[in-house]
Design an enzyme around this catalytic site. Sequence first.
Site, PDB file in Angstrom:
ATOM      1  CE1 TYR A 201     -29.231   3.931 -20.636  1.00  0.00           C
ATOM      2  CE2 TYR A 201     -26.897   4.423 -20.848  1.00  0.00           C
ATOM      3  CZ  TYR A 201     -28.082   4.683 -20.328  1.00  0.00           C
ATOM      4  OH  TYR A 201     -28.182   5.087 -19.073  1.00  0.00           O
TER       5      TYR A 201
ATOM      6  CG  ASP B  75     -10.020  -3.625 -29.343  1.00  0.00           C
ATOM      7  OD1 ASP B  75      -9.930  -4.775 -29.446  1.00  0.00           O
ATOM      8  OD2 ASP B  75     -10.682  -2.564 -28.888  1.00  0.00           O
TER       9      ASP B  75
ATOM     10  CD  GLU C 139     -16.305  -6.301 -32.595  1.00  0.00           C
ATOM     11  OE1 GLU C 139     -16.833  -7.141 -31.858  1.00  0.00           O
ATOM     12  OE2 GLU C 139     -16.658  -5.042 -32.564  1.00  0.00           O
TER      13      GLU C 139
ATOM     14  N   GLY D 125      -8.576  -0.067 -25.411  1.00  0.00           N
ATOM     15  CA  GLY D 125      -8.161  -0.184 -26.566  1.00  0.00           C
ATOM     16  C   GLY D 125      -6.424  -0.747 -26.785  1.00  0.00           C
TER      17      GLY D 125
END
Length: 317
Positions: free
Chosen positions: A106, A263, A37, A260
């Site tokens: 993580y 996106d 995002e 990417g």
Amino acid sequence: MSEFITMGEPVVTFASTDADASLVDSTHYTKILGGAELNVAIGVQRLGHSTEYITQLGTDPLGKFAKKVIESHQIGTNYISFDSKHWTGHQLKQLVTHGDPETFNYRTNSAAANLSPDQFNNVDLSGIKIAHMSGIFPALSQTSRASFKKLMQELINQHIFITFDPNLRPSLWDNRKDMIKTINELAKDADIVMPGSKEGKVLIGTNNPETIANYYLKNGRRTSAVLVKIGPRGAYVKTKAGDSYIVPGFKAQHVVDTVGAGDGFAVGVISALLEHKSLKEAVTRGNAIGSLQVQTPGDNDGYPTPKELANFYHSLK
């Protein structure tokens, strides 16, 4: 007042610089900031559109690094909060020249995963023209899912145009069945749904672009168009009005990192729609930016400025 808003988790990434080496064998890394995002917000902002970003960061050094990078991109930070009890999400990422990279996350119980709905009660959506929502944030936790749904409902209430990318991350979900059910339900409230053909295989059992588009058009509560990413071939488009066509992709001269690209496709579509371009022009731009991105390292280094985009188009003549 911004034109564009999104919600997500910025991920501090320790990215391998050893091409196609496994994370076990990689010994050289660089620290970058990504997150699907946020990538879209960076790309939309780079093309000249004001953006706002909702998230939560830890008070650790990685959280401070993330805030600094976000500010450097001139993205609105009015709705970025800090949490002293949870860490900032981070990951190790493989550098690949084809296919999907190996990652080690993580992110469980991260600060963003603990962003609760009552923490952004005062989000000002006036002036927002397009909101981009992704299937990653609701995968982080039940809390983040509730926050995602709250924002979606507010966007719907205020009649704001919504784009939705499934962005499947199976490792973030408790189980595959829950992922499929939730993503397909969330997609119903988007004006434009942007799945990849491989995601269609997971979500509805087929990678056929037309069948994927028909499914989301039929089941959507407000869906007006489905844009199915079909890799180097470009994208298949089908609208509620019945128009359907393929918008060809752009050949990448040299693939450096595939992350990417999806996106970048969203960046192209959203920015073009903000500029009142046609849907076909928007998808063409999406394909162009996706091609530019895979020719650069990092998660969003290839997203162009208006001048760079114009130069790219001119170079094809």
